[in-house]
Design an enzyme around this catalytic site. Structure first.
Site, PDB file in Angstrom:
ATOM      1  N   CYS A  76      -6.841  -1.611  22.886  1.00 34.79           N
ATOM      2  CA  CYS A  76      -5.733  -1.878  23.801  1.00 34.79           C
ATOM      3  C   CYS A  76      -4.390  -1.811  23.104  1.00 34.79           C
ATOM      4  O   CYS A  76      -3.715  -2.820  22.887  1.00 34.79           O
ATOM      5  CB  CYS A  76      -5.932  -3.222  24.482  1.00 34.79           C
ATOM      6  SG  CYS A  76      -7.427  -3.190  25.461  1.00 34.79           S
ATOM      7  N   TYR A 124       0.239   6.228   9.777  1.00 37.93           N
ATOM      8  CA  TYR A 124       1.047   7.189   9.010  1.00 37.93           C
ATOM      9  C   TYR A 124       1.373   8.454   9.804  1.00 37.93           C
ATOM     10  O   TYR A 124       1.802   9.445   9.208  1.00 37.93           O
ATOM     11  CB  TYR A 124       0.288   7.650   7.755  1.00 37.93           C
ATOM     12  CG  TYR A 124      -0.304   6.585   6.883  1.00 37.93           C
ATOM     13  CD1 TYR A 124       0.501   5.629   6.265  1.00 37.93           C
ATOM     14  CD2 TYR A 124      -1.679   6.545   6.630  1.00 37.93           C
ATOM     15  CE1 TYR A 124      -0.058   4.666   5.430  1.00 37.93           C
ATOM     16  CE2 TYR A 124      -2.241   5.596   5.790  1.00 37.93           C
ATOM     17  CZ  TYR A 124      -1.419   4.659   5.195  1.00 37.93           C
ATOM     18  OH  TYR A 124      -1.976   3.722   4.364  1.00 37.93           O
ATOM     19  N   ARG A 134      -5.380   5.895  10.211  1.00 33.00           N
ATOM     20  CA  ARG A 134      -4.381   6.779   9.598  1.00 33.00           C
ATOM     21  C   ARG A 134      -3.437   7.446  10.600  1.00 33.00           C
ATOM     22  O   ARG A 134      -2.230   7.479  10.367  1.00 33.00           O
ATOM     23  CB  ARG A 134      -5.049   7.821   8.693  1.00 33.00           C
ATOM     24  CG  ARG A 134      -5.780   7.205   7.498  1.00 33.00           C
ATOM     25  CD  ARG A 134      -6.166   8.229   6.446  1.00 33.00           C
ATOM     26  NE  ARG A 134      -5.014   8.788   5.778  1.00 33.00           N
ATOM     27  CZ  ARG A 134      -4.440   9.936   6.073  1.00 33.00           C
ATOM     28  NH1 ARG A 134      -4.965  10.709   7.012  1.00 33.00           N
ATOM     29  NH2 ARG A 134      -3.371  10.334   5.451  1.00 33.00           N
ATOM     30  N   TYR A 184      -9.420   6.148   2.979  1.00 33.33           N
ATOM     31  CA  TYR A 184      -8.568   5.276   3.797  1.00 33.33           C
ATOM     32  C   TYR A 184      -9.013   5.295   5.254  1.00 33.33           C
ATOM     33  O   TYR A 184      -8.195   5.211   6.169  1.00 33.33           O
ATOM     34  CB  TYR A 184      -7.088   5.656   3.622  1.00 33.33           C
ATOM     35  CG  TYR A 184      -6.680   5.661   2.154  1.00 33.33           C
ATOM     36  CD1 TYR A 184      -6.533   4.452   1.466  1.00 33.33           C
ATOM     37  CD2 TYR A 184      -6.520   6.847   1.446  1.00 33.33           C
ATOM     38  CE1 TYR A 184      -6.220   4.445   0.113  1.00 33.33           C
ATOM     39  CE2 TYR A 184      -6.202   6.842   0.088  1.00 33.33           C
ATOM     40  CZ  TYR A 184      -6.055   5.638  -0.563  1.00 33.33           C
ATOM     41  OH  TYR A 184      -5.753   5.622  -1.904  1.00 33.33           O
ATOM     42  N   GLU A 200      -6.345   8.359 -11.946  1.00 31.46           N
ATOM     43  CA  GLU A 200      -6.816   7.467 -10.882  1.00 31.46           C
ATOM     44  C   GLU A 200      -6.862   8.145  -9.510  1.00 31.46           C
ATOM     45  O   GLU A 200      -6.264   7.643  -8.555  1.00 31.46           O
ATOM     46  CB  GLU A 200      -5.900   6.228 -10.791  1.00 31.46           C
ATOM     47  CG  GLU A 200      -5.753   5.445 -12.074  1.00 31.46           C
ATOM     48  CD  GLU A 200      -4.678   4.350 -11.966  1.00 31.46           C
ATOM     49  OE1 GLU A 200      -3.884   4.359 -11.005  1.00 31.46           O
ATOM     50  OE2 GLU A 200      -4.642   3.494 -12.862  1.00 31.46           O
TER      51      GLU A 200
HETATM   52  C1  LIG Z   1      -3.809   3.809  -4.289  1.00 31.68           C
HETATM   53  C2  LIG Z   1      -3.724   3.998  -5.743  1.00 31.68           C
HETATM   54  C3  LIG Z   1      -4.344   5.099  -6.351  1.00 31.68           C
HETATM   55  C4  LIG Z   1      -5.034   6.178  -5.580  1.00 31.68           C
HETATM   56  O1  LIG Z   1      -4.180   6.917  -4.791  1.00 31.68           O
HETATM   57  P1  LIG Z   1      -4.731   8.259  -4.058  1.00 31.68           P
HETATM   58  O2  LIG Z   1      -3.584   8.757  -3.320  1.00 31.68           O
HETATM   59  O3  LIG Z   1      -5.857   7.829  -3.184  1.00 31.68           O
HETATM   60  O4  LIG Z   1      -5.184   9.160  -5.150  1.00 31.68           O
HETATM   61  C5  LIG Z   1      -4.300   5.189  -7.723  1.00 31.68           C
HETATM   62  N1  LIG Z   1      -3.667   4.250  -8.468  1.00 31.68           N
HETATM   63  C6  LIG Z   1      -3.049   3.188  -7.925  1.00 31.68           C
HETATM   64  C7  LIG Z   1      -2.382   2.202  -8.802  1.00 31.68           C
HETATM   65  C8  LIG Z   1      -3.064   3.025  -6.554  1.00 31.68           C
HETATM   66  O5  LIG Z   1      -2.442   1.962  -6.006  1.00 31.68           O
END
Ligand SMILES: *Cc1c(COP(=O)(O)O)cnc(C)c1O
Length: 429
Positions: free
Chosen positions: A358, A331, A327, A387, A288
């Site tokens: 502001c 962060y 970001r 992001y 993912e």
């Molecule tokens: C946010 C998220 C991702 C992706 O994370 P990256 O750091 O963008 O690769 C994959 N799986 C789940 C469950 C997430 O919440």
């Protein structure tokens, strides 16, 4: 200006005396045509990153399920769907986006998230998604109820919390038992047994996601090992587990001065995950990645409005703000910021690069040394493809930026700039 490490990005200068471009496309021309702030992405770069996974995992049956929340523009989802990508979604809205981009991708969707609602679950059941990544026993109960009500089978994985520490920002670390995510791995077997007893629930996988912007391959290997152990146990218990969802989170290097080799990064990641999978048979790996595919493909273009001095400090005030790219504020993230025009000389300034919002937290960089810029100049905030727009807001009633997807010599507007009438459309007077 251009160092080797910039080759990991599609934003380049033909030579030291040229303006920054996205491939063959002039950024200054895009900014003139579409206005600023403007997000620009390279389709070729995204596809290049996507293909690295195919290459590094060539020996392992797998599906790359792009994490939609990193950048959910329909144009990007469509691009990836056409390449055969699956999708990791965390809301019904993201599922609707995937279906809008390519209906036929529904069977390659995995649904993560700790707070799925009944209407979201129903939409996913009706769409025939690949896998629900169930994050709690309460969610399992609701899913059992909805699936028997709709008479639709739900393939599930439990998202387990492996209690593995991954070095990253605390807001984007998710794999420790103190985080809200997943089900404690020690408890998973019991929950799977309960799941298997539900008529319309089919335990089909185990999933894990330990966080985001993780640089080292080691924690991915550790988390995968724990999951593999659980899969072996579940198979002994008689459950036909076919999917191992290893989550996302592979990090990039935001500092141009530090070495970064995307290809090596994916290879090391693949080696760590595959080593942990070992001899486990008949398993389809789900991956993912979000950030890794799209972050460096994108830049946020902003126009310098003013240069302002307060005592010893200099501020470069741009027309992009924290509402467009949060970001750095959220962060403390680092983004390289470079003038788009051809370098004019060696004069530099040290300044805070800030937006018009502001809030004192509205900054892109603090005490940053930049080549001299002046009002009217265009700057590119790099590595803003992930992001960025997906976390943008209308704070200060600022319409969100337009987005352009560059492919070869072509630049397609994939989202027009929001207007104030768009913002008022949902309100009553
Ligand atoms: C946010 C998220 C991702 C992706 O994370 P990256 O750091 O963008 O690769 C994959 N799986 C789940 C469950 C997430 O919440």
């Amino acid at each position: 200006m251009v160092s080797d490490s910039f080759s990991v990005r599609p934003f380049q200068r033909a030579d030291a005396k040229s303006a920054l471009t996205c491939g063959d496309v002039s950024l200054e021309a895009l900014a003139k045509k579409h206005g600023t702030p403007l997000y620009v992405y390279s389709a070729d770069h995204i596809l290049g990153r996507f293909r690295l996974f195919g290459k590094s995992f060539a020996n392992q049956r797998h599906v790359v399920c792009y994490a939609v929340k990193a950048n959910s523009a329909l144009g990007i989802l469509k691009l990836l769907a056409a390449e055969g990508a699956g999708f990791d979604i965390v809301s019904g809205g993201e599922l609707e986006r995937v279906l809008m981009a390519d209906k036929s991708a529904a069977g390659r969707v995995v649904f993560s998230g700790v707070g799925k609602t009944a209407p979201e679950i129903d939409l996913a059941l009706r769409s025939g998604i690949l896998l629900f990544n169930v994050e709690s026993e309460g969610e399992l109960e609701l899913l059992a109820e909805r699936s028997s009500k709709l008479r639709k089978r739900a393939r599930i994985a439990l998202r387990v919390n492996p209690d593995v520490f991954a070095e990253t920002h605390p807001y984007i670390s998710t794999g420790l038992s103190e985080h809200k995510f997943g089900i404690a791995i020690q408890r998973a077997r019991t929950v799977y047994k309960h799941a298997a007893a539900q008529k319309f629930i089919e335990p089909a996988g185990v999933s894990v996601h330990i966080g985001s912007q993780i640089q080292s391959a080691e924690p991915f290997g550790a988390a995968t090992s724990r999951v593999v152990g659980l899969i072996r146990q579940l198979r002994k218990d008689g459950l036909p587990i076919q999917y191992l969802d290893a989550g996302g989170g592979l990090g990039i290097e935001y500092h141009a001065s530090k070495p970064f080799h995307p290809e090596k990064k994916v290879e090391q990641y693949a080696a760590a995950v595959e080593k942990s999978i070992g001899q486990l048979e008949d398993i389809t790996l789900l991956l993912e990645p979000g950030r890794f595919l799209v972050a460096q493909a994108g830049a946020l273009l902003a126009r310098v409005l003013y240069i302002k001095k307060n005592g010893k400090k200099t501020f470069v005030i741009t027309d992009a703000g924290m509402n467009d790219l949060i970001r750095p504020s959220l962060y403390q993230a680092h983004h390289e910021i470079v003038p788009v025009a051809a370098p004019k000389g060696s004069r530099k300034l040290t300044a805070d690069i800030v937006g018009p919002v502001c809030e004192s937290g509205d900054f892109f960089a603090r005490d940053r040394e930049l080549p001299m810029v002046a009002p009217g100049d265009l700057v590119a905030i790099l590595d803003a493809g992930a992001y960025g727009q997906s976390l943008a807001s209308n704070y200060n009633t600022r319409p969100r930026p337009a987005e352009v997807l560059v492919q070869g010599k072509k630049a397609n507007l994939i989202r027009r700039r929001e207007t104030t009438s768009d913002l008022f459309a949902t309100e009553m007077l």
